[in-house]
Scaffold this motif. Structure first.
Motif, mmCIF file in Angstrom:
data_model
loop_
_atom_site.group_PDB
_atom_site.id
_atom_site.type_symbol
_atom_site.label_atom_id
_atom_site.label_comp_id
_atom_site.label_asym_id
_atom_site.label_seq_id
_atom_site.Cartn_x
_atom_site.Cartn_y
_atom_site.Cartn_z
ATOM 1 N N VAL A 1 -4.226 91.200 -61.425
ATOM 2 C CA VAL A 1 -4.054 90.501 -60.144
ATOM 3 C C VAL A 1 -4.082 91.534 -59.035
ATOM 4 C CG1 VAL A 1 -2.572 89.021 -58.733
ATOM 5 C CG2 VAL A 1 -2.631 88.712 -61.228
ATOM 6 N N THR A 2 -5.009 91.381 -58.086
ATOM 7 C CA THR A 2 -5.067 92.323 -56.963
ATOM 8 C C THR A 2 -4.385 91.732 -55.735
ATOM 9 O OG1 THR A 2 -7.192 91.567 -56.051
ATOM 10 C CG2 THR A 2 -7.269 93.168 -57.859
ATOM 11 N N GLY A 3 -4.019 92.611 -54.823
ATOM 12 C CA GLY A 3 -3.238 92.182 -53.667
ATOM 13 C C GLY A 3 -1.858 91.719 -54.077
ATOM 14 N N ALA A 4 -1.344 92.321 -55.158
ATOM 15 C CA ALA A 4 -0.113 91.841 -55.790
ATOM 16 C C ALA A 4 1.158 92.366 -55.143
ATOM 17 C CB ALA A 4 -0.117 92.211 -57.275
ATOM 18 N N GLY A 5 1.013 93.100 -54.050
ATOM 19 C CA GLY A 5 2.196 93.659 -53.415
ATOM 20 C C GLY A 5 2.942 92.699 -52.509
ATOM 21 N N SER A 6 2.344 91.557 -52.212
ATOM 22 C CA SER A 6 3.002 90.602 -51.323
ATOM 23 C C SER A 6 2.278 89.264 -51.392
ATOM 24 C CB SER A 6 2.985 91.108 -49.868
ATOM 25 O OG SER A 6 1.648 91.208 -49.395
ATOM 26 N N GLY A 7 2.861 88.266 -50.733
ATOM 27 C CA GLY A 7 2.206 86.993 -50.511
ATOM 28 C C GLY A 7 1.661 86.314 -51.749
ATOM 29 N N ILE A 8 0.424 85.848 -51.648
ATOM 30 C CA ILE A 8 -0.208 85.095 -52.722
ATOM 31 C C ILE A 8 -0.346 85.937 -53.978
ATOM 32 C CG2 ILE A 8 -2.386 84.007 -53.421
ATOM 33 C CD1 ILE A 8 -2.700 83.188 -50.412
ATOM 34 N N GLY A 9 -0.716 87.198 -53.834
ATOM 35 C CA GLY A 9 -0.876 88.073 -54.991
ATOM 36 C C GLY A 9 0.422 88.292 -55.738
ATOM 37 N N ARG A 10 1.496 88.513 -55.003
ATOM 38 C CA ARG A 10 2.796 88.702 -55.659
ATOM 39 C C ARG A 10 3.230 87.417 -56.368
ATOM 40 N NH1 ARG A 10 7.794 91.344 -52.559
ATOM 41 N NH2 ARG A 10 6.759 93.194 -53.396
ATOM 42 N N ALA A 11 3.110 86.287 -55.673
ATOM 43 C CA ALA A 11 3.502 85.015 -56.285
ATOM 44 C C ALA A 11 2.695 84.749 -57.545
ATOM 45 C CB ALA A 11 3.309 83.877 -55.287
ATOM 46 N N SER A 12 1.409 85.099 -57.526
ATOM 47 C CA SER A 12 0.541 84.858 -58.677
ATOM 48 C C SER A 12 0.855 85.796 -59.823
ATOM 49 C CB SER A 12 -0.927 85.009 -58.260
ATOM 50 O OG SER A 12 -1.259 84.068 -57.261
ATOM 51 N N ALA A 13 1.072 87.069 -59.525
ATOM 52 C CA ALA A 13 1.407 88.028 -60.580
ATOM 53 C C ALA A 13 2.701 87.637 -61.283
ATOM 54 C CB ALA A 13 1.514 89.434 -59.992
ATOM 55 N N VAL A 14 3.698 87.242 -60.496
ATOM 56 C CA VAL A 14 4.982 86.822 -61.069
ATOM 57 C C VAL A 14 4.802 85.566 -61.912
ATOM 58 C CG1 VAL A 14 7.265 85.912 -60.486
ATOM 59 C CG2 VAL A 14 6.380 87.907 -59.261
ATOM 60 N N LEU A 15 4.043 84.601 -61.407
ATOM 61 C CA LEU A 15 3.825 83.351 -62.128
ATOM 62 C C LEU A 15 3.026 83.580 -63.410
ATOM 63 C CD1 LEU A 15 4.073 80.288 -62.341
ATOM 64 C CD2 LEU A 15 2.058 80.096 -60.855
ATOM 65 N N PHE A 16 1.981 84.382 -63.337
ATOM 66 C CA PHE A 16 1.175 84.670 -64.531
ATOM 67 C C PHE A 16 2.042 85.282 -65.624
ATOM 68 C CE2 PHE A 16 -3.396 85.093 -62.634
ATOM 69 C CZ PHE A 16 -3.260 83.856 -62.027
ATOM 70 N N ALA A 17 2.912 86.207 -65.224
ATOM 71 C CA ALA A 17 3.786 86.847 -66.207
ATOM 72 C C ALA A 17 4.777 85.845 -66.786
ATOM 73 C CB ALA A 17 4.518 88.027 -65.571
ATOM 74 N N LEU A 18 5.331 84.986 -65.932
ATOM 75 C CA LEU A 18 6.260 83.961 -66.411
ATOM 76 C C LEU A 18 5.579 83.022 -67.408
ATOM 77 C CD1 LEU A 18 8.155 82.931 -63.147
ATOM 78 C CD2 LEU A 18 9.167 83.992 -65.176
ATOM 79 N N GLU A 19 4.270 82.842 -67.233
ATOM 80 C CA GLU A 19 3.511 81.964 -68.116
ATOM 81 C C GLU A 19 2.952 82.691 -69.340
ATOM 82 O OE1 GLU A 19 3.242 78.788 -68.122
ATOM 83 O OE2 GLU A 19 4.123 78.284 -66.200
ATOM 84 N N GLY A 20 3.392 83.948 -69.545
ATOM 85 C CA GLY A 20 3.091 84.637 -70.786
ATOM 86 C C GLY A 20 2.044 85.718 -70.738
ATOM 87 N N ALA A 21 1.428 85.964 -69.581
ATOM 88 C CA ALA A 21 0.393 86.987 -69.494
ATOM 89 C C ALA A 21 1.001 88.384 -69.388
ATOM 90 C CB ALA A 21 -0.505 86.738 -68.290
ATOM 91 N N SER A 22 0.285 89.352 -69.946
ATOM 92 C CA SER A 22 0.565 90.761 -69.679
ATOM 93 C C SER A 22 -0.257 91.123 -68.451
ATOM 94 C CB SER A 22 0.143 91.635 -70.862
ATOM 95 O OG SER A 22 0.879 91.288 -72.019
ATOM 96 N N VAL A 23 0.410 91.580 -67.410
ATOM 97 C CA VAL A 23 -0.214 91.701 -66.090
ATOM 98 C C VAL A 23 -0.414 93.158 -65.680
ATOM 99 C CG1 VAL A 23 0.090 91.189 -63.626
ATOM 100 C CG2 VAL A 23 0.743 89.486 -65.348
ATOM 101 N N VAL A 24 -1.578 93.435 -65.103
ATOM 102 C CA VAL A 24 -1.786 94.656 -64.332
ATOM 103 C C VAL A 24 -1.775 94.234 -62.868
ATOM 104 C CG1 VAL A 24 -3.345 96.539 -63.745
ATOM 105 C CG2 VAL A 24 -3.114 95.823 -66.133
ATOM 106 N N ALA A 25 -0.747 94.647 -62.135
ATOM 107 C CA ALA A 25 -0.577 94.285 -60.728
ATOM 108 C C ALA A 25 -1.124 95.407 -59.860
ATOM 109 C CB ALA A 25 0.900 94.042 -60.419
ATOM 110 N N VAL A 26 -2.035 95.056 -58.947
ATOM 111 C CA VAL A 26 -2.748 96.045 -58.143
ATOM 112 C C VAL A 26 -2.529 95.779 -56.661
ATOM 113 C CG1 VAL A 26 -5.009 97.064 -57.638
ATOM 114 C CG2 VAL A 26 -4.534 96.159 -59.933
#
Length: 266
Positions: free
Chosen positions: A16-41
């Motif tokens: 997930v790119t743009g993961a430091g704030s806003g939509i990217g952060r919300a998505s990275a957190v949600l993806f991880a909660l849903e079981g994904a191993s995430v690379v946050a960029v």
């Protein structure tokens, strides 16, 4: 507004790119909660590290990377990091973007346009270029890009920003067809007015003028959106629930793009 914990990305590896704030952060957190191993960029190291800490606090698996999404070597590095550290790559959410274009047309420089296009359009192109061969080899994968309602029609953003997002929509459509037969899906989310770091000046100015109640008044829901509402659409497109969804751009905008609202400039 986020419904999480159902394992909709269980076992998947996501970037997930743009993961430091806003939509990217919300998505990275949600993806991880849903079981994904995430690379946050994100290009801001402290911000993306904070996102990673939030994911770990919820028991998720994450690596954080400070990188420029418009630089090809950097993109190759964080794409390959998912393969090397998480064992593969199933999902890329190319979300990172910058605003711009509210400067009058006659005052916009080529350099101004180039930087917006480099991040907003070349960035998703590079993500698709380097993620799709990995996904094609395994016969499946989902790439999601953040476009905008500004890419659908006028008066939702400045010139270079809107042009860059229209380019993302075309990129998604053409890439989906370029990847014909590979099993790799490419789709876009087109957010409306969402309160994020990028749109903060709009909200701050409205609050300072005492017109906060008018924010979002041009869409039928008469409100702005929040990052989690975009993350939920990105989650759907990333998941196997969207297995027959390809080459599409979905507006998540409270209904704004269902009509042609317009406020005169003069």
């Amino acid at each position: 507004m986020t419904v999480a914990g159902k394992g909709r990305l269980s076992g998947k590896r996501a970037v997930v790119t743009g993961a430091g704030s806003g939509i990217g952060r919300a998505s990275a957190v949600l993806f991880a909660l849903e079981g994904a191993s995430v690379v946050a960029v994100d290009r801001v190291e402290d911000a993306v590290d904070e996102t990673a800490a939030m994911i770990r606090a919820n028991g998720g698996t994450v690596l954080s990377v400070a990188a420029d999404v418009g630089d090809e070597e950097s993109v190759k590095t964080f794409i390959n990091l998912s393969v090397e550290k998480h064992g593969g790559l199933d999902v890329v959410y190319a979300n990172a973007g910058i605003s711009g274009g509210l400067v009058p047309l006659g005052e916009q420089s080529v350099e101004y346009w180039l930087e917006i296009l480099r991040i907003n359009l070349i960035g998703p192109f590079l993500a698709i270029k380097h993620a799709s061969p990995i996904m094609a080899k395994q016969g499946f994968g989902s790439i999601v890009c953040t476009a905008s309602v500004a890419g659908l029609r006028a008066n939702a953003g400045g010139l270079p920003y809107s042009a860059s997002k229209a380019g993302v929509i075309s990129l998604v459509q053409t890439s989906a067809n370029e990847l014909y037969g590979t099993g790799v899906r490419v789709n876009a989310v087109c957010p409306g007015l969402i309160e994020t770091g990028m749109t903060k000046p709009i909200f701050d100015n409205a609050r300072a003028r005492g017109t906060e109640g008018k924010i979002g008044q041009l869409n039928p829901l008469k409100r702005n959106g929040v990052p989690e509402e975009i993350a939920n659409m990105a989650l759907f497109l990333a998941s196997d629930e969207a297995s027959y969804v390809n080459g599409q751009a979905f507006a998540v905008d409270g209904g704004l793009s269902s009509t042609h609202p317009f406020s005169g400039k003069r």
